[in-house]
Design a protein around this motif. Structure first.
Motif, PDB file in Angstrom:
ATOM      1  N   LEU A   1       0.821  -1.091  -0.070  1.00 35.72           N
ATOM      2  CA  LEU A   1      -0.112   0.015   0.014  1.00 35.72           C
ATOM      3  C   LEU A   1       0.799   1.196   0.021  1.00 35.72           C
ATOM      4  O   LEU A   1       0.361   2.334  -0.271  1.00 35.72           O
ATOM      5  N   LEU A   2       2.065   1.250   0.407  1.00 34.80           N
ATOM      6  CA  LEU A   2       3.074   2.546   0.302  1.00 34.80           C
ATOM      7  C   LEU A   2       3.303   2.792  -1.200  1.00 34.80           C
ATOM      8  O   LEU A   2       3.671   3.937  -1.246  1.00 34.80           O
ATOM      9  N   GLU A   3       3.120   1.893  -2.124  1.00 33.56           N
ATOM     10  CA  GLU A   3       3.424   2.269  -3.547  1.00 33.56           C
ATOM     11  C   GLU A   3       2.248   2.637  -4.245  1.00 33.56           C
ATOM     12  O   GLU A   3       1.193   1.768  -4.232  1.00 33.56           O
ATOM     13  N   ALA A   4       1.938   3.816  -4.803  1.00 36.22           N
ATOM     14  CA  ALA A   4       0.996   4.124  -5.757  1.00 36.22           C
ATOM     15  C   ALA A   4       1.086   3.375  -6.883  1.00 36.22           C
ATOM     16  O   ALA A   4       1.965   3.332  -7.664  1.00 36.22           O
ATOM     17  N   ALA A   5      -0.423   3.103  -7.322  1.00 36.95           N
ATOM     18  CA  ALA A   5      -0.392   2.486  -8.732  1.00 36.95           C
ATOM     19  C   ALA A   5      -0.994   3.439  -9.804  1.00 36.95           C
ATOM     20  O   ALA A   5      -1.695   4.502  -9.152  1.00 36.95           O
ATOM     21  N   PRO A   6      -0.942   3.117 -11.000  1.00 40.23           N
ATOM     22  CA  PRO A   6      -1.301   4.008 -12.079  1.00 40.23           C
ATOM     23  C   PRO A   6      -3.123   4.068 -11.803  1.00 40.23           C
ATOM     24  O   PRO A   6      -3.731   2.824 -11.667  1.00 40.23           O
ATOM     25  N   LEU A   7      -3.519   5.084 -12.468  1.00 38.84           N
ATOM     26  CA  LEU A   7      -4.999   5.069 -12.322  1.00 38.84           C
ATOM     27  C   LEU A   7      -5.411   6.298 -13.551  1.00 38.84           C
ATOM     28  O   LEU A   7      -4.968   7.223 -13.525  1.00 38.84           O
ATOM     29  N   PHE A   8      -5.845   5.414 -14.567  1.00 37.45           N
ATOM     30  CA  PHE A   8      -5.938   6.424 -15.916  1.00 37.45           C
ATOM     31  C   PHE A   8      -7.507   7.044 -15.705  1.00 37.45           C
ATOM     32  O   PHE A   8      -8.556   6.697 -16.292  1.00 37.45           O
ATOM     33  N   THR A   9      -7.422   8.214 -15.254  1.00 34.24           N
ATOM     34  CA  THR A   9      -8.417   9.035 -15.045  1.00 34.24           C
ATOM     35  C   THR A   9      -8.897   9.862 -16.167  1.00 34.24           C
ATOM     36  O   THR A   9      -9.926  10.418 -16.239  1.00 34.24           O
TER      37      THR A   9
END
Length: 332
Positions: free
Chosen positions: A17-25
């Motif tokens: 959870l400390l690592e952000a993942a891509p989110l294609f907004t």
């Protein structure tokens, strides 16, 4: 080649959870305030979860909807659904199952959808629930599950997943197959799995991207042209989200899991299930039979709707979200 998972030992201390993942907004049509994170399942596979808070202008405090997508699906596809739910006071979380979306792919061909046993998906469920706790997603939790997600969700509920209520859209509690095809599907699945070819794409399927290669007029998903164009645009802009046909292993595992679930009683959780009259992918009889025996369950059959009721015409989507959120509110 698919990303190779890290070892279970290395993954054990953290869910990532400390690592952000891509989110294609850019293609999601989701509300602002969303975020995505990497999770690590107990067998070391990397998964992606997206989550959104309830809209500040809404009646907050209604809880969180855990969204279980269907086969081939991914977080961004549920952007419009998230917008509907958050506007009504519900937080949301959506998962990319193993082998699809941006989660680890399981075959050399990344377009081949594959698992060897549906128990593997329960590892993803456990990772998602752990993430929901670490993110302090507001309770009570409710389930919204579509197609394959309905199969995974039913199993998770039977095994004790703590949700206050559930809404299903065309749940895959059986697969629609012609009578002469069913024994062939069983036989080919068993044979190819036994011969070590479980990850090969099954006969009569393909690894192309369905909404890209299938004209709207011939599609089995939705009667709404705008929603079909929305799904197509997402994969044109982000082809890495796409998934093709199922492997022999997936098909054999799905048939086995549906047969096992038929033998089990419904969980003691209020359930509302939607089924389109033009359903052509999952077994309508299995859904009707399950809901007829579900204490506190209700089946809503929607005239003219195809498989993806959550992606259907505006009036059908409105009915779905009105009924779904009223159902959640009863048990909030």
């Amino acid at each position: 080649m698919p990303r190779q998972p890290s070892s279970p030992a290395a993954a054990a201390p953290t869910t990532g959870l400390l690592e952000a993942a891509p989110l294609f907004t850019d293609v999601a049509r989701a509300p602002e305030g969303g975020a995505a994170h990497w999770l690590t399942a107990e067998d070391g596979l990397r998964l992606r979860i997206g989550h959104w808070p309830a809209a500040p202008s809404s009646r907050e405090g209604a809880g969180t909807v855990l969204i279980f997508p269907g086969r081939t699906e991914y977080i961004e596809k549920y952007g419009p659904a998230v917008a509907e739910l958050t506007a009504r006071g519900l937080a949301c979380a959506v998962i990319d199952w193993r082998g699809q979306g941006l989660s680890d792919r399981l075959c050399a061909d990344p377009l081949a959808g594959h698992v060897t046993d549906f128990a593997e998906y329960q590892r993803d469920v456990r990772a998602m629930l752990l993430a929901a706790r670490e993110l302090s997603l507001p309770r009570p939790w409710h389930l919204m599950a579509h197609s394959m997600g309905g199969c995974i969700g039913l199993r998770a509920m039977i095994e004790g997943m703590s949700v206050r209520s559930a809404v299903f859209s065309a749940p895959m509690w059986g697969i629609q197959l012609d009578p002469y095809v069913r024994p062939v599907a069983w036989g080919l699945g068993w044979l190819n799995t036994g011969l070590g070819r479980a990850d090969r794409v099954a006969v009569r399927t393909k690894t192309e991207k369905y909404v890209i290669d299938t004209a709207f007029e011939n599609n089995l998903l939705t009667s709404d042209l705008q929603m079909y164009a929305f799904m197509r645009h997402q994969l044109e802009e982000h082809p890495e989200l796409a998934l093709g046909g199922p492997s022999f292993g997936w098909g054999y595992a799905a048939l086995r899991e549906c047969r096992r679930l038929r033998l089990l009683p419904a969980p003691d959780v209020p359930a509302l299930t939607f089924l389109g009259s033009n359903e052509r992918l999952v077994d309508m009889g299995a859904i009707r039979s399950r809901m007829a025996d579900w204490p506190g369950g209700e089946l809503v059959e929607m005239p003219g709707a195809e498989h993806e009721i959550i992606m259907e015409a505006p009036d059908r989507r409105q009915l779905f979200f009105d009924r779904a959120t009223a159902h959640f509110a009863l048990y909030g």
